[in-house]
Design a protein around this motif. Structure first.
Motif, mmCIF file in Angstrom:
data_model
loop_
_atom_site.group_PDB
_atom_site.id
_atom_site.type_symbol
_atom_site.label_atom_id
_atom_site.label_comp_id
_atom_site.label_asym_id
_atom_site.label_seq_id
_atom_site.Cartn_x
_atom_site.Cartn_y
_atom_site.Cartn_z
ATOM 1 N N LYS A 58 33.675 20.733 110.365
ATOM 2 C CA LYS A 58 32.977 19.885 109.402
ATOM 3 C C LYS A 58 33.803 18.711 108.905
ATOM 4 O O LYS A 58 33.276 17.761 108.354
ATOM 5 C CB LYS A 58 32.635 20.704 108.147
ATOM 6 C CG LYS A 58 31.280 21.295 108.127
ATOM 7 C CD LYS A 58 31.019 21.978 106.796
ATOM 8 C CE LYS A 58 30.593 21.034 105.690
ATOM 9 N NZ LYS A 58 29.169 20.773 105.636
ATOM 10 N N SER A 145 26.641 23.860 104.953
ATOM 11 C CA SER A 145 25.615 23.103 105.675
ATOM 12 C C SER A 145 26.229 22.528 106.960
ATOM 13 O O SER A 145 27.409 22.194 106.998
ATOM 14 C CB SER A 145 25.073 21.999 104.777
ATOM 15 O OG SER A 145 26.131 21.278 104.183
ATOM 16 N N ASN A 147 26.496 19.873 108.604
ATOM 17 C CA ASN A 147 26.703 18.431 108.763
ATOM 18 C C ASN A 147 28.190 18.129 108.717
ATOM 19 O O ASN A 147 28.971 18.929 108.200
ATOM 20 C CB ASN A 147 26.015 17.693 107.605
ATOM 21 C CG ASN A 147 26.429 18.249 106.249
ATOM 22 O OD1 ASN A 147 26.017 19.328 105.861
ATOM 23 N ND2 ASN A 147 27.303 17.526 105.562
ATOM 24 N N SER A 153 22.818 16.861 104.389
ATOM 25 C CA SER A 153 22.630 18.164 105.035
ATOM 26 C C SER A 153 21.483 18.085 106.044
ATOM 27 O O SER A 153 20.471 17.459 105.775
ATOM 28 C CB SER A 153 22.285 19.214 103.981
ATOM 29 O OG SER A 153 23.335 19.327 103.063
ATOM 30 N N GLU A 182 19.809 22.344 99.680
ATOM 31 C CA GLU A 182 20.653 23.524 99.643
ATOM 32 C C GLU A 182 20.234 24.461 98.499
ATOM 33 O O GLU A 182 19.604 24.027 97.538
ATOM 34 C CB GLU A 182 22.129 23.151 99.454
ATOM 35 C CG GLU A 182 22.660 22.150 100.455
ATOM 36 C CD GLU A 182 22.385 20.725 100.048
ATOM 37 O OE1 GLU A 182 21.574 20.507 99.130
ATOM 38 O OE2 GLU A 182 22.992 19.821 100.650
ATOM 39 N N HIS A 238 28.702 13.709 97.939
ATOM 40 C CA HIS A 238 27.995 14.242 99.095
ATOM 41 C C HIS A 238 26.961 13.266 99.607
ATOM 42 O O HIS A 238 26.685 12.277 98.958
ATOM 43 C CB HIS A 238 27.214 15.474 98.652
ATOM 44 C CG HIS A 238 27.963 16.740 98.860
ATOM 45 N ND1 HIS A 238 27.897 17.770 97.983
ATOM 46 C CD2 HIS A 238 28.758 17.136 99.853
ATOM 47 C CE1 HIS A 238 28.635 18.767 98.417
ATOM 48 N NE2 HIS A 238 29.182 18.400 99.555
HETATM 49 MG MG MG Z 1 26.975 20.812 102.252
#
Ligand code: MG
Ligand code: AMP
Length: 351
Positions: A58, A145, A147, A153, A182, A238
């Motif tokens: 990630k 997640s 991504n 996400s 999420e 994010h």
């Molecule tokens: Mg995440």
């Protein structure tokens, strides 16, 4: 690394594929899989090497703990040191489903999985493919997640492939994620339950199930708060789209007027302009903007379902500037706004 990409029909789950995915996890590999919230990037939660691999794949800071996914309530006691009465009630009301609970961890869970913390986040997903996969993997799948760190996400397998092809052993395509945001995270390690991340399961739903007050972590309601968020992941910016994103908030007619005005200025400067609107407002914008609808504003769940997909599409289409309407509501709209505000880097105009 060669990534195997497979599609599974949730109404006719191919157990050969599920068992192959389970073996990958048991052997220390990584599998991206669908859940009802967003796609997850899974590894064996009890194997510290697997957790390290997840952070690598990630590009995620390793102080940001992972959620452990289980498929059977009786597996919970193996990974936590204490199950408070509140957790029993919430599991009864919302598991399997989009709720993550924080517990004191048992020594079984390596600190690599919990980002060095003595607590562990646990969720039991309702997605049938996820449940079958977790069982085949030995029962404990750590998954953030799926991504790359900093990107929205993924709510569709094609976005997982975009970010993770070549970085994981397998990607399971199970169609569109039902919720699209999420999970709600609630901390049960203190006297009062605290929401660390808003989601589909709202504060009111938690309070109704517990018959006690639930509070929000200060850091999520007050962006100027000096207190760091209790969910380490919430401190990062994010879901950042590549474009500059501004939220315009206020009376509907004024919002549309303002976005048309600001957008035209950007068009004149040669920029590609995107707008996030609803079915009810999408036709009220300049025809030279790229307008994307989050569905009817009558149902709060629509914006949650489509927001990340729309942010990804604007990235793919190389949009320069995005203006978004804001989403009102008492339910999941609070969670949608939490993500949108982060994506906008707190850039909000009130009209
Ligand atoms: Mg995440
Ligand atoms: P993601 O895996 O991308 O859904 O992000 C997981 C979120 O859960 C992050 O915001 C983490 O900081 C949070 N989280 C996971 N474990 C814990 C924990 N033990 N205590 C507090 N927050 C946690």
């Amino acid at each position: 690394m060669e990534t195997k990409i497979v599609a599974i029909d949730e109404n006719n789950i191919d157990l050969n594929v599920i068992n192959e995915a389970g073996s990958i996890i048991k052997n220390g590999g990584l599998v991206a899989f669908p859940t009802e919230t967003v796609y997850g990037l899974g590894g064996d939660a009890l194997n510290k090497e697997s957790s390290k691999k997840i952070y690598d794949a990630k590009g995620r800071p390793s102080d940001n703990p992972l959620i452990v996914h289980i498929a059977d309530l009786k597996d919970l006691e193996h990974i936590v040191s204490e199950i408070p009465e509140t957790a029993v009630k919430l599991a009864d009301a919302f598991w399997p489903g989009p709720l993550t609970m924080i517990f004191k961890k048992s020594p079984t869970v390596p600190k690599e999985t919990t980002g060095g913390l003595d607590t562990v986040a646990v969720r039991m997903p309702s997605d049938k493919i996820a449940a079958a996969f977790i069982k085949a993997s030995g029962g404990y799948v750590a998954a953030p997640s799926a991504n790359l760190s900093g990107r929205p996400s993924p709510t569709l397998a094609k976005y997982v492939i975009e970010d993770m092809d070549g970085r994981v052993d397998m990607i399971i395509d199970g169609g569109a994620s039902f919720v699209g945001l999420e999970s709600t995270i609630v901390d049960l390690t203190e006297d009062t339950p605290v929401i660390l991340r808003p989601g589909y399961i709202t504060k009111e739903m938690l309070e109704n199930a517990l018959l006690t007050k639930v509070s929000y972590d200060k850091a999520i309601i007050d962006s100027d708060s000096k207190t760091p968020p209790k969910a380490p992941g919430m401190k990062y910016r994010h879901y950042a789209p590549k474009a500059d994103l501004t939220i315009v908030e206020g009376d509907n007619t004024k919002v549309i007027e303002k976005i048309n005005m600001l957008g035209r200025e950007q068009l004149d400067a040669g920029k590609k302009v995107g707008v996030i609107a609803t079915e009810e407002t999408k036709d009220k914008y300049d025809k030279n903007f790229v307008v994307k609808s989050t569905g009817s504003g009558e149902d709060e769940a629509n914006a949650a379902h489509f927001l990340f997909k729309i942010l990804r599409e604007f990235d793919d289409e190389e949009t320069d500037v995005i203006f978004s309407e804001s989403f009102d509501g008492e339910g999941v709209a609070c969670a949608t706004m939490n993500r949108l505000v982060k994506a906008a880097g707190h850039h909000i105009l009130n009209v």
